[in-house]
Design a protein around this motif. Sequence first.
Motif, short mmCIF file in Angstrom:
data_model
loop_
_atom_site.label_atom_id
_atom_site.label_comp_id
_atom_site.label_asym_id
_atom_site.label_seq_id
_atom_site.Cartn_x
_atom_site.Cartn_y
_atom_site.Cartn_z
N HIS A 201 0.81 -1.37 0.00
CA HIS A 201 0.08 -0.15 -0.12
C HIS A 201 0.75 1.12 0.06
O HIS A 201 0.50 2.28 -0.30
N ASN A 202 2.14 1.28 0.73
CA ASN A 202 2.79 2.54 0.50
C ASN A 202 4.14 2.04 -0.40
O ASN A 202 5.07 2.62 -0.04
N LEU A 203 3.89 1.31 -1.54
CA LEU A 203 5.00 1.03 -2.33
C LEU A 203 5.69 2.49 -3.01
O LEU A 203 6.70 2.57 -3.21
N GLN B 36 -5.92 2.22 6.02
CA GLN B 36 -5.15 1.56 6.74
C GLN B 36 -5.40 1.63 8.34
O GLN B 36 -5.29 0.59 8.96
N SER B 37 -5.97 2.93 8.72
CA SER B 37 -6.54 2.82 10.13
C SER B 37 -7.69 1.94 10.30
O SER B 37 -7.61 1.07 11.38
N ILE B 38 -8.77 2.00 9.79
CA ILE B 38 -10.04 1.32 10.08
C ILE B 38 -9.92 -0.12 9.74
O ILE B 38 -10.55 -0.84 10.28
N GLY B 39 -8.96 -0.48 9.10
CA GLY B 39 -8.55 -2.21 8.87
C GLY B 39 -8.18 -2.62 10.21
O GLY B 39 -7.70 -3.84 10.06
N ARG B 40 -7.68 -1.93 11.11
CA ARG B 40 -7.09 -2.64 12.39
C ARG B 40 -8.06 -3.59 13.09
O ARG B 40 -7.77 -4.29 13.62
N ALA B 41 -9.42 -3.52 12.87
CA ALA B 41 -10.36 -3.95 13.75
C ALA B 41 -10.58 -5.47 13.39
O ALA B 41 -10.37 -6.18 14.11
N MET C 237 0.63 2.89 15.57
CA MET C 237 -0.59 1.96 15.99
C MET C 237 -1.37 1.77 14.67
O MET C 237 -2.55 1.16 14.77
N SER C 238 -1.16 2.66 13.67
CA SER C 238 -2.31 2.81 12.63
C SER C 238 -1.86 1.60 11.48
O SER C 238 -2.58 1.45 10.52
N GLU C 239 -0.71 1.01 11.43
CA GLU C 239 -0.37 0.07 10.71
C GLU C 239 0.75 -1.26 11.54
O GLU C 239 1.13 -0.84 12.23
N GLY C 240 0.15 -2.39 11.11
CA GLY C 240 0.68 -3.47 11.61
C GLY C 240 0.36 -4.03 13.00
O GLY C 240 0.91 -5.08 13.71
N ILE C 241 -0.63 -3.25 13.71
CA ILE C 241 -1.02 -3.60 14.85
C ILE C 241 -2.61 -4.28 14.65
O ILE C 241 -3.08 -3.76 13.91
#
Length: 906
Positions: free
Chosen positions: A393-395, A841-846, A777-781
């Motif tokens: 996503h950040n390529l 990316q943030s809302i996909g953490r749940a 905490m917005s990516e990888g958690i």
Amino acid sequence: MADEGQEVGDIHFPFPFPPYAIQKDFMAELYRVLEAGKIGIFESPTGTGKSLSLICGALSWLRDFEQKRLQAEARLLAPGSGPTCGGENSLPSSSPCQEPSVTPRPAGEPDWVTEFVQKKEERDLMERLKEEQVKRRKREERLQRVCQDGRLRFAAKRTKQEEEETETLLRLSKEMLAEGTGPEQLEQLECGEEALLLAEYESDEERRASRVGDDEDDLEEEHVTKIYYCSRTHSQLAQFVHEVRKSPFGKETRLVSLGSRQNLCVNEDVKNLGSVQLMNERCVDMQRSKHEKNGAEEDRPKKRRRKVQTSCPFHNHEQMQLLRDEILLEVKDVEQLVALGKEARACPYYGSRFAIPAAQLVVLPYPMLLHAATRQAAGVRLQGQVVIIDEAHNLIDTITSIYSTEVNGSQLCQAYSQLLQYMGRYGKRLKAKNLMYIKQILYLLEKFVAVLGGDVKQNPRTQSLPHTGSELKSINDFLFQSQVDNINLFKVQRYLEKSMISRKLFGFTERFGVVLPSPSASQENRNLDGFQHFLKSLQSGPADDSLEEEQATVLRPASPLMHIEAFLAALTTANQDGRVILSRQGNVGESSLKFLLLNPAVHFAQVVRECRAVVIAGGTMQPVSDFRDQLLACSGVEAERVVEFSCGHVIPPDNILPLVVCSGPSNQQLEFTYQRRELPQMMEETGRVLCNLCNVVPGGVVCFFPSYEYLRQVHAHWDKTGLLARLSVKKKLFQEPRSASQVEQVLAAYSRCITCCGQAGGHLTGALLLSVVGGKMSEGINFSDDLGRCVVMVGMPYPNIKSPELQEKMAYLDQTLPRTQGQVPPGKMLVENLCMKAVNQSIGRAIRHQRDFASILLLDHRYARPPVLAKLPAWIRDRVEVKASFGPAFAALRKFHREKSQPCLV
């Protein structure tokens, strides 16, 4: 683990368990992309088994491809058969030995000449195929020997083992004599044990001799068709290797994990240096010292006795060849490679590189694949291979970051001083051409410092600048302003690469310390203290560092010319593809020159051009227009070659409740623009929304704010107005720290609080975590289950539009990308896409697995716009509900969590 083989069409996909329907579709589409040699953009939400689908789909294609290749080779080498272009006897297209193409012959050429040329091409192809067969047979026999042996037998370990077995044999002989065993029986036993030891010893020596004899073949070993898999972090790569090991392909796949020296070095003296650059320099210097030591035995120096650097005991070619075979024997991650390297006393960093040609799957981090120089140094060849870029996503940002470089005034002055002393000491020994290039580099350094407003011969920390600020220029304008446009930077770059002058300066500084003065200084002034203090002043560390830290810094200098070499290479970029930012701070030492890459496609184009197929995958790839327009189209990829695939989620539709909330509890419209978000009523309305949520949402609530500064302002305002105390009645509050070292501690406390609240009951129902978009905490958690029953997004996190870098990028896209009628300009589209990528990316953490459930609240009326909704992931977009007022939104939220939490109460 059982192989639940799945048939999708005519393709058999081994799978460890019955796959979901979306996994079958994913693997089938991936197989078709690899078979057709296309560029695929794959989106698979977290929790859908993306890694396992990538493994089984890609390795199934590789299995079939190798089988087809072997069958084609067998037909070609069968008596009475020959290659036919495009027929069943032709080889797969990514083979290193391509089938002979029908070369256009000159008009009027005699038939016998044409026939002769065709037969010669056929003979050459047959010879290449036979050579490949021999090399493949040797490799298979070598791996089979290692497999039968079961483990490596290294010289030191074998000697120790033989001594232990001899002692055991003597002890057994004494025991048997004491028990009355006859001499004849004892002799047979001793002969049997001795024969066993001798057989093991001789087989090991033969194996060693065969490897030594094949050294040249090993160095020139052909690269088999393979898959390069890369991801962002080493932990993600380790997780992928673990998935490969669990898959049906785990026992038969030759996998190699690549990494940096920081991850793979087993030499404690080098590891203790800490800095990646220092480790790289010391490693190369130790190898050079080994060669110099070997050469010194033949031709000893006559004038001066020099200090010889200790060579690395782990850099032993023979042992690394043995380590290579052990790596290919079974799947290993980086930690296992390091443990194996320590046991074998062989370097895993270089041993893993030796294993690349024979590997079928190579796992490596982003920079090692995307940076051309690093790729070449690592021995990674992309020609005809498959590349899978995961977590992509950040390529675009990653490529831009890799090729953007910055140098400060301290580094420029330090490099000038070191290079000037180097020339003063060795100038009479240098060839005129080399001396010319060194003088050109000195001239460049002098002009670069001058353009910042300083003098390269003075201490940069003491040179104050009257004017501060940033200035952005094109590459050509910068070169003209610096007065270096008359120097051929391409030739200077080639000289830096071939001469390795930056590494020589590192060795020069280590050998003589920082004691050499400028050549113009007199003999009486060759005092060491002044120059040492000068170099100390160039360091960016705090002034209150201990004396030991300062001494360590001086004793272990890094070559600043390495950074400048990267900056000079960046200046050879085409004028329209990059910009130079002049940042003038309080003094010259703190000022800097930064190269900003505007067109990452110029570096990604080589990957796309050489590879058979490229797969760009991620859990959240929306919006994909950036990849298609900025990366692929600008790399020369035809639209017909690009395939987009997005699968849904495995959760039931009613396990997620995404809501767009346009107004708060007091009917205040939610609009968190830069102009309105700091208003007291907006911050209070946000607090009231969260107070209502905390009353009905069990477990954990994660709330994302646009920035750390805004989070600080809101938190202070809530504390002053009493909203913080109201929130604390139902949820314990946690706040994301700025320091990365404290993130794990906060997450652990947050998790413990939710667990304790769920078990003990009481007025506290969980915890509220205040986080930042783009933060740690917005990516990888993973906020799975009770850790994230509700995710709240406060406002739309647009990037800083006043940033000169972003403004230049927007202007560049407006000039280069075509603008479709009725659509927003490409520059404005970039800003919207950056915002929505961060939101996704943030809302996909749940939601993290099939039985998970959560609600998602987007607090801003701008989310209700159709263009914005279109940029959400499909599995969220299809279920989103827009609520104009807070009442209906709160009712839907309360009903959702009451129904989902009810089974837990039974």
